[in-house]
Design a protein around this motif. Structure first.
Motif, PDB file in Angstrom:
ATOM      1  N   LYS A 233       0.838  -1.204   0.000  1.00  0.00           N
ATOM      2  CA  LYS A 233       0.000   0.000   0.000  1.00  0.00           C
ATOM      3  C   LYS A 233       0.873   1.253   0.000  1.00  0.00           C
ATOM      4  CE  LYS A 233      -4.026  -2.178   0.639  1.00  0.00           C
ATOM      5  NZ  LYS A 233      -5.364  -1.960   0.230  1.00  0.00           N
ATOM      6  N   ALA A 234       1.976   1.225   0.752  1.00  0.00           N
ATOM      7  CA  ALA A 234       2.884   2.372   0.818  1.00  0.00           C
ATOM      8  C   ALA A 234       3.525   2.660  -0.540  1.00  0.00           C
ATOM      9  CB  ALA A 234       3.957   2.137   1.873  1.00  0.00           C
ATOM     10  N   LYS A 235       3.578   1.645  -1.404  1.00  0.00           N
ATOM     11  CA  LYS A 235       4.167   1.807  -2.733  1.00  0.00           C
ATOM     12  C   LYS A 235       3.102   2.051  -3.801  1.00  0.00           C
ATOM     13  CE  LYS A 235       8.404  -0.598  -1.645  1.00  0.00           C
ATOM     14  NZ  LYS A 235       9.506   0.211  -2.116  1.00  0.00           N
ATOM     15  N   GLY A 236       1.890   2.410  -3.355  1.00  0.00           N
ATOM     16  CA  GLY A 236       0.846   2.824  -4.285  1.00  0.00           C
ATOM     17  C   GLY A 236      -0.145   1.761  -4.705  1.00  0.00           C
ATOM     18  N   VAL A 237      -0.079   0.577  -4.123  1.00  0.00           N
ATOM     19  CA  VAL A 237      -1.022  -0.491  -4.468  1.00  0.00           C
ATOM     20  C   VAL A 237      -2.361  -0.209  -3.790  1.00  0.00           C
ATOM     21  CG1 VAL A 237      -1.532  -2.959  -4.157  1.00  0.00           C
ATOM     22  CG2 VAL A 237       0.754  -2.224  -4.889  1.00  0.00           C
ATOM     23  N   ASP A 238      -3.432  -0.217  -4.588  1.00  0.00           N
ATOM     24  CA  ASP A 238      -4.775   0.049  -4.066  1.00  0.00           C
ATOM     25  C   ASP A 238      -5.424  -1.182  -3.452  1.00  0.00           C
ATOM     26  OD1 ASP A 238      -5.061   2.859  -4.982  1.00  0.00           O
ATOM     27  OD2 ASP A 238      -4.935   1.948  -6.974  1.00  0.00           O
ATOM     28  N   GLU A 239      -5.207  -2.339  -4.068  1.00  0.00           N
ATOM     29  CA  GLU A 239      -5.824  -3.582  -3.597  1.00  0.00           C
ATOM     30  C   GLU A 239      -4.854  -4.741  -3.787  1.00  0.00           C
ATOM     31  OE1 GLU A 239     -10.444  -2.561  -4.896  1.00  0.00           O
ATOM     32  OE2 GLU A 239      -9.518  -4.384  -5.637  1.00  0.00           O
ATOM     33  N   ILE A 240      -5.056  -5.770  -2.966  1.00  0.00           N
ATOM     34  CA  ILE A 240      -4.315  -7.022  -3.096  1.00  0.00           C
ATOM     35  C   ILE A 240      -5.350  -8.110  -3.335  1.00  0.00           C
ATOM     36  CG2 ILE A 240      -2.759  -8.655  -1.981  1.00  0.00           C
ATOM     37  CD1 ILE A 240      -1.959  -6.251  -0.106  1.00  0.00           C
ATOM     38  N   TRP A 241      -5.118  -8.905  -4.382  1.00  0.00           N
ATOM     39  CA  TRP A 241      -6.034 -10.000  -4.720  1.00  0.00           C
ATOM     40  C   TRP A 241      -5.324 -11.336  -4.608  1.00  0.00           C
ATOM     41  CZ3 TRP A 241      -8.393  -8.706 -10.169  1.00  0.00           C
ATOM     42  CH2 TRP A 241      -9.109  -7.503 -10.115  1.00  0.00           C
ATOM     43  N   CYS A 242      -6.020 -12.296  -4.063  1.00  0.00           N
ATOM     44  CA  CYS A 242      -5.614 -13.697  -4.125  1.00  0.00           C
ATOM     45  C   CYS A 242      -6.626 -14.376  -5.047  1.00  0.00           C
ATOM     46  CB  CYS A 242      -5.659 -14.328  -2.740  1.00  0.00           C
ATOM     47  SG  CYS A 242      -5.345 -16.110  -2.732  1.00  0.00           S
ATOM     48  N   VAL A 243      -6.140 -14.976  -6.142  1.00  0.00           N
ATOM     49  CA  VAL A 243      -7.022 -15.627  -7.111  1.00  0.00           C
ATOM     50  C   VAL A 243      -6.707 -17.119  -7.132  1.00  0.00           C
ATOM     51  CG1 VAL A 243      -7.728 -15.742  -9.532  1.00  0.00           C
ATOM     52  CG2 VAL A 243      -7.128 -13.530  -8.516  1.00  0.00           C
ATOM     53  N   SER A 244      -7.747 -17.928  -7.007  1.00  0.00           N
ATOM     54  CA  SER A 244      -7.569 -19.380  -7.017  1.00  0.00           C
ATOM     55  C   SER A 244      -8.756 -20.056  -7.685  1.00  0.00           C
ATOM     56  CB  SER A 244      -7.433 -19.892  -5.587  1.00  0.00           C
ATOM     57  OG  SER A 244      -7.175 -21.272  -5.574  1.00  0.00           O
ATOM     58  N   VAL A 245      -8.511 -21.243  -8.220  1.00  0.00           N
ATOM     59  CA  VAL A 245      -9.565 -22.047  -8.836  1.00  0.00           C
ATOM     60  C   VAL A 245     -10.289 -22.803  -7.725  1.00  0.00           C
ATOM     61  CG1 VAL A 245     -10.144 -23.810 -10.536  1.00  0.00           C
ATOM     62  CG2 VAL A 245      -8.272 -22.208 -10.991  1.00  0.00           C
ATOM     63  N   ASN A 246     -11.136 -22.069  -7.048  1.00  0.00           N
ATOM     64  CA  ASN A 246     -12.025 -22.581  -6.009  1.00  0.00           C
ATOM     65  C   ASN A 246     -13.317 -21.790  -6.148  1.00  0.00           C
ATOM     66  OD1 ASN A 246      -9.102 -22.680  -4.316  1.00  0.00           O
ATOM     67  ND2 ASN A 246     -10.419 -24.451  -4.045  1.00  0.00           N
ATOM     68  N   ASP A 247     -14.349 -22.185  -5.412  1.00  0.00           N
ATOM     69  CA  ASP A 247     -15.584 -21.407  -5.462  1.00  0.00           C
ATOM     70  C   ASP A 247     -15.531 -20.288  -4.426  1.00  0.00           C
ATOM     71  OD1 ASP A 247     -16.901 -22.286  -2.897  1.00  0.00           O
ATOM     72  OD2 ASP A 247     -16.839 -24.237  -3.895  1.00  0.00           O
ATOM     73  N   ALA A 248     -16.438 -19.339  -4.547  1.00  0.00           N
ATOM     74  CA  ALA A 248     -16.437 -18.163  -3.679  1.00  0.00           C
ATOM     75  C   ALA A 248     -16.680 -18.522  -2.213  1.00  0.00           C
ATOM     76  CB  ALA A 248     -17.483 -17.154  -4.156  1.00  0.00           C
ATOM     77  N   PHE A 249     -17.435 -19.585  -1.950  1.00  0.00           N
ATOM     78  CA  PHE A 249     -17.671 -20.006  -0.570  1.00  0.00           C
ATOM     79  C   PHE A 249     -16.366 -20.453   0.081  1.00  0.00           C
ATOM     80  CE2 PHE A 249     -21.821 -20.690  -2.609  1.00  0.00           C
ATOM     81  CZ  PHE A 249     -22.644 -19.978  -1.752  1.00  0.00           C
ATOM     82  N   VAL A 250     -15.599 -21.263  -0.640  1.00  0.00           N
ATOM     83  CA  VAL A 250     -14.312 -21.758  -0.132  1.00  0.00           C
ATOM     84  C   VAL A 250     -13.339 -20.598   0.052  1.00  0.00           C
ATOM     85  CG1 VAL A 250     -12.275 -23.142  -0.734  1.00  0.00           C
ATOM     86  CG2 VAL A 250     -14.560 -24.102  -1.020  1.00  0.00           C
ATOM     87  N   MET A 251     -13.274 -19.706  -0.938  1.00  0.00           N
ATOM     88  CA  MET A 251     -12.353 -18.572  -0.835  1.00  0.00           C
ATOM     89  C   MET A 251     -12.733 -17.665   0.345  1.00  0.00           C
ATOM     90  SD  MET A 251      -9.964 -19.003  -3.008  1.00  0.00           S
ATOM     91  CE  MET A 251      -9.172 -17.392  -3.226  1.00  0.00           C
ATOM     92  N   GLY A 252     -14.028 -17.468   0.559  1.00  0.00           N
ATOM     93  CA  GLY A 252     -14.467 -16.661   1.695  1.00  0.00           C
ATOM     94  C   GLY A 252     -14.089 -17.294   3.022  1.00  0.00           C
ATOM     95  N   ALA A 253     -14.327 -18.595   3.160  1.00  0.00           N
ATOM     96  CA  ALA A 253     -13.988 -19.304   4.399  1.00  0.00           C
ATOM     97  C   ALA A 253     -12.477 -19.296   4.635  1.00  0.00           C
ATOM     98  CB  ALA A 253     -14.508 -20.738   4.336  1.00  0.00           C
ATOM     99  N   TRP A 254     -11.716 -19.515   3.566  1.00  0.00           N
ATOM    100  CA  TRP A 254     -10.250 -19.522   3.683  1.00  0.00           C
ATOM    101  C   TRP A 254      -9.747 -18.133   4.068  1.00  0.00           C
ATOM    102  CZ3 TRP A 254      -6.203 -19.250  -0.638  1.00  0.00           C
ATOM    103  CH2 TRP A 254      -4.963 -19.719  -0.187  1.00  0.00           C
ATOM    104  N   GLY A 255     -10.324 -17.108   3.483  1.00  0.00           N
ATOM    105  CA  GLY A 255      -9.939 -15.742   3.831  1.00  0.00           C
ATOM    106  C   GLY A 255     -10.207 -15.430   5.295  1.00  0.00           C
ATOM    107  N   ARG A 256     -11.353 -15.882   5.807  1.00  0.00           N
ATOM    108  CA  ARG A 256     -11.655 -15.673   7.225  1.00  0.00           C
ATOM    109  C   ARG A 256     -10.641 -16.413   8.091  1.00  0.00           C
ATOM    110  NH1 ARG A 256     -16.683 -16.232   4.965  1.00  0.00           N
ATOM    111  NH2 ARG A 256     -16.952 -18.388   5.625  1.00  0.00           N
TER     112      ARG A 256
END
Length: 168
Positions: free
Chosen positions: A72-95
């Motif tokens: 963020k200090a170097k100007g990045v607005d967002e960080i994304w983690c992209v994986s071949v999983n469904d949104a439910f799994v990605m949400g649970a993993w993120g939590r």
């Protein structure tokens, strides 16, 4: 063919599990056009083979969490983690990873986006089907500015430290 530095991201859609309902986003899985998400933003993206897998859970996501402020200090607005999983799994993993509000955990459920990038990989021998290669990239207004693709089985160039260093 693999996407290259200087090229625009291809059209595509990614899904995200939304924890809190807001204008335009309902609670649960929401699908977004990549072009809309990247417009006018600088985004650090890291792709990985799968949620809950050893290197992804123990090193890849934690590294980006640790270096989120540096990005963020170097100007990045967002960080994304992209994986071949469904949104439910990605949400649970993120939590579980305590990434909520720091890293957007984006699902590429059918591997369509990673295929369009030329960054898909066949993990059938592990019973996982088509997955994403491990990579990182910096996107600026939809254009690839940095791209770091790992050799199979490696974790050497897609880490947060490498991307932070590339930002100067």
């Amino acid at each position: 063919m693999t996407i290259k530095i200087g090229e625009h991201l291809p059209e595509g859609k990614l899904a995200e599990f939304i924890e809190v309902e807001s204008a335009g986003c309902t609670l649960g899985p929401n699908t977004f056009a990549v072009a809309d998400l990247t417009k006018g933003k600088k985004i650090a993206v890291f792709g990985l083979p799968g949620a809950y897998t050893p290197t992804c859970s123990a090193q890849h996501v934690p590294g980006y969490l640790k270096h989120a402020a540096d990005l963020k200090a170097k100007g990045v607005d967002e960080i994304w983690c992209v994986s071949v999983n469904d949104a439910f799994v990605m949400g649970a993993w993120g939590r579980e990873q305590k990434a909520t509000g720091v890293i957007r955990m984006l699902a590429d459920g059918n591997a369509d986006f990673c295929k369009s990038l030329g960054l898909d990989a066949d993990f059938s021998k592990f019973g996982m089907g088509t997955r994403s290669q491990r990579y990182s990239m910096l996107i600026d207004d939809g254009v690839v500015k940095q791209l770091n693709v790992e050799q199979a089985g490696k974790f050497e160039v897609s880490n947060a430290e490498t991307l932070v260093g590339q930002l100067g």
